[in-house]
Design an enzyme around this catalytic site. Sequence first.
Site, short mmCIF file in Angstrom:
data_model
loop_
_atom_site.label_atom_id
_atom_site.label_comp_id
_atom_site.label_asym_id
_atom_site.label_seq_id
_atom_site.Cartn_x
_atom_site.Cartn_y
_atom_site.Cartn_z
N ARG A 26 0.79 -1.24 0.00
CA ARG A 26 0.00 0.00 0.00
C ARG A 26 0.82 1.28 0.00
O ARG A 26 0.55 2.20 -0.77
CB ARG A 26 -0.82 0.04 1.30
CG ARG A 26 -2.21 -0.38 1.14
CD ARG A 26 -2.93 -0.12 2.43
NE ARG A 26 -4.14 -0.94 2.45
CZ ARG A 26 -5.03 -0.91 3.41
NH1 ARG A 26 -4.87 -0.13 4.45
NH2 ARG A 26 -6.11 -1.66 3.36
N ARG A 45 0.13 0.67 10.55
CA ARG A 45 -0.89 -0.27 11.04
C ARG A 45 -0.95 -1.52 10.17
O ARG A 45 -1.00 -1.43 8.95
CB ARG A 45 -2.26 0.39 11.03
CG ARG A 45 -3.39 -0.53 11.37
CD ARG A 45 -4.72 0.14 11.14
NE ARG A 45 -5.01 0.28 9.73
CZ ARG A 45 -6.15 -0.11 9.15
NH1 ARG A 45 -7.11 -0.64 9.88
NH2 ARG A 45 -6.36 0.06 7.86
C1 LIG Z 1 -13.50 2.60 4.68
C2 LIG Z 1 -12.81 2.01 5.88
C3 LIG Z 1 -12.50 0.65 5.90
C4 LIG Z 1 -11.87 0.09 7.03
N1 LIG Z 1 -11.64 -1.26 7.07
C5 LIG Z 1 -11.14 -1.80 8.21
C6 LIG Z 1 -11.01 -3.22 8.36
O1 LIG Z 1 -11.37 -3.98 7.46
N2 LIG Z 1 -10.51 -3.70 9.53
C7 LIG Z 1 -10.12 -2.91 10.56
O2 LIG Z 1 -9.66 -3.41 11.59
N3 LIG Z 1 -10.22 -1.56 10.44
C8 LIG Z 1 -10.74 -1.00 9.32
N4 LIG Z 1 -10.86 0.35 9.23
C9 LIG Z 1 -10.50 1.17 10.40
C10 LIG Z 1 -11.55 0.98 11.49
O3 LIG Z 1 -12.83 0.94 10.88
C11 LIG Z 1 -11.52 2.11 12.50
O4 LIG Z 1 -10.22 2.26 12.98
C12 LIG Z 1 -12.42 1.78 13.70
O5 LIG Z 1 -13.72 1.46 13.25
C13 LIG Z 1 -12.49 2.96 14.66
O6 LIG Z 1 -13.48 2.69 15.61
P1 LIG Z 1 -13.73 3.71 16.81
O7 LIG Z 1 -14.82 3.12 17.63
O8 LIG Z 1 -12.46 4.06 17.45
O9 LIG Z 1 -14.24 5.05 16.08
P2 LIG Z 1 -15.39 5.27 15.01
O10 LIG Z 1 -16.02 4.01 14.55
O11 LIG Z 1 -14.85 6.19 14.00
O12 LIG Z 1 -16.52 6.03 15.87
C14 LIG Z 1 -16.34 7.34 16.34
C15 LIG Z 1 -17.60 7.75 17.09
O13 LIG Z 1 -17.35 8.95 17.81
C16 LIG Z 1 -18.39 9.87 17.60
N5 LIG Z 1 -17.81 11.20 17.81
C17 LIG Z 1 -16.70 11.75 17.27
N6 LIG Z 1 -16.48 12.97 17.76
C18 LIG Z 1 -17.48 13.22 18.65
C19 LIG Z 1 -17.81 14.32 19.48
N7 LIG Z 1 -17.09 15.45 19.51
N8 LIG Z 1 -18.92 14.23 20.26
C20 LIG Z 1 -19.69 13.12 20.24
N9 LIG Z 1 -19.41 12.04 19.47
C21 LIG Z 1 -18.32 12.10 18.68
C22 LIG Z 1 -18.87 9.58 16.19
O14 LIG Z 1 -20.18 10.06 16.00
C23 LIG Z 1 -18.80 8.04 16.22
O15 LIG Z 1 -19.94 7.54 16.88
C24 LIG Z 1 -11.50 0.92 8.12
C25 LIG Z 1 -11.82 2.27 8.09
C26 LIG Z 1 -12.46 2.82 6.99
C27 LIG Z 1 -12.81 4.28 6.99
#
Ligand SMILES: Cc1cc2nc3c(=O)[nH]c(=O)nc-3n(C[C@H](O)[C@H](O)[C@H](O)COP(=O)(O)OP(=O)(O)OC[C@H]3O[C@@H](n4cnc5c(N)ncnc54)[C@H](O)[C@@H]3O)c2cc1C
Length: 534
Positions: free
Chosen positions: A286, A382
């Site tokens: 990548r 990562r």
């Molecule tokens: C297209 C794509 C494909 C991916 N594929 C993979 C994969 O196959 N495998 C893998 O391991 N990872 C993958 N990733 C990475 C992985 O999805 C993310 O790292 C992971 O889902 C992050 O989860 P999280 O719960 O930390 O945050 P997120 O799922 O991003 O959730 C963030 C939350 O915080 C809330 N929020 C943010 N700021 C505020 C605020 N100020 N006040 C209130 N709420 C707030 C948002 O509304 C949301 O609910 C991918 C990412 C993308 C974008």
Amino acid sequence: MNKAEVLVIGSGAAGLSCALRLAKAGHRVVVVSKTSLQSGSTLWAQGGISAVLDAEDSTENHVRDTLVAGAGLCKEDAVRFTVEGGPGGIAWLLEQGVAFTEEDGEERGKRLHLTREGGHSHRRVVHAADATGRAVETTLATVAAAHPNIRIREFCSAVDLIVDRTARRVLGAYLYDIPNGRVIAVGAKAVVLATGGANQVYLYSSNPHGASGDGIAMAWRAGCRIANMEFMQFHPTTLFHRDARNFLISEALRGEGAVLRLVNPDGSAGERFMPRFDPRAELAPRDIVARAIDHEMKRLGLRHVFLDITHKPASFILHHFPSIHAHCLSLGIDICKQPIPVVPSAHFTCGGVLTDLAARTDIDGLYAVGEVACTGLHGANRLASNSLLECLVFGKAAADDLIATLPQREMPQNLRPWDESRVTDSDEDVVVSHNWLELRTFMWDYVGIVRTTKRLQRAQHRVEMLTREIQEYYGNYRVSADLIELRNLVTCADLIVRSALARKESRGLHYTLDYPQTLDAAKPTILPGRGTGA
Ligand SMILES: Cc1cc2nc3c(=O)[nH]c(=O)nc-3n(C[C@H](O)[C@H](O)[C@H](O)COP(=O)(O)OP(=O)(O)OC[C@H]3O[C@@H](n4cnc5c(N)ncnc54)[C@H](O)[C@@H]3O)c2cc1C
């Protein structure tokens, strides 16, 4: 004063898994999301979740693969802790009802189908077809919404943490209720940041709109240390289209023979360029593909390049890539007949709020889980599918620590209410939208995939100017959802640029033409929190 025993900010995989474990242990949790409950990058994750489940695989193999990807900067204890938590994390998701893809002919839940992704030496990626994140997020959100100990506040954006600076203890947070435009103070015994990454700091990002690094910026303002922000992971191919900024064009296309081409002056597809950069051409890792595209775009001043699979029969394309075909067609691009305009895009934030193995930050009672955190798992790059795993393992670690310590924690009293006495309604929203675009454009041009000291310094001047302007605006006008995000984005931009300038080498995802070599000793970049004087 509004109160929550535990306030979880963010409802992706990290926030919901932590909240559910706390709720099931009898604690009362408020979960806030600035959009709907089912939100965040989690919903869009495609590939899957890595875990050692195959008899041929081992913890040691997964640890080794992660350390290799991390280019010397992973913390081995965090890697081991995460990898060891993998099978338990998957079992917990199955208990919640997530329907992962199974081996053909096996009894339900008996043997999950495992795929293999780049950088993994074995098959170890658990998935739900090609929409793993959706399966995880919709299941956890449904279970959380039905749990009597969980209260959900949607369309509610955290503005800042409330902190006792003398005791270095979190007291709660100010939350902006988007529909009614009011900011309220919510007191809590503990706060869990689960706000995801900061990838929207770049013009092109594979992430949903809300990935504006809110948790990283809030934690930094509260005095937490922030680590390794220079390591931003870029996905090589995202659709370049005015109406669809964050649609990933899967690596599987390149795997099935799609080639990358330059754009001719008349807009048609030109020379295939990857063989000039790497003998593996489009199948190089990548980072190499993303760097080559970036190099050609900068050299020729292109806005995108093309990914071309038109040489394959239409029946093959439709069979292998039905959703990509349908999505592009809805935007007027028939991938059977036309090359796809693509650009690399910011995909994952490896750095973040520095935490320990219990997801604790530098502030007492404040935890950070998921992409917002820097646990030491990813180091300088990562490994695919390790991030959802990190959400599960550290969501549990935070919940375990809270379950053990909540009985000794006190509910804060008499929080200072939000003060709006000196602000008015903005009559210049164009400032916010203009600054938003300006920031993301110069971050893309100057702090992207290939860096130089000169470009980073240029970006630093602009960040300083925008910071002053946004701060002034924030001080004079009522907050809005866009202003909250812009203020956080400029802070994250500052942290990324400062970290990138501090690293006098190229390592993992950080590549600079001024220091192309990798130093013998690998050291993390750790920035002190604002106002800590550390
Ligand atoms: C297209 C794509 C494909 C991916 N594929 C993979 C994969 O196959 N495998 C893998 O391991 N990872 C993958 N990733 C990475 C992985 O999805 C993310 O790292 C992971 O889902 C992050 O989860 P999280 O719960 O930390 O945050 P997120 O799922 O991003 O959730 C963030 C939350 O915080 C809330 N929020 C943010 N700021 C505020 C605020 N100020 N006040 C209130 N709420 C707030 C948002 O509304 C949301 O609910 C991918 C990412 C993308 C974008």
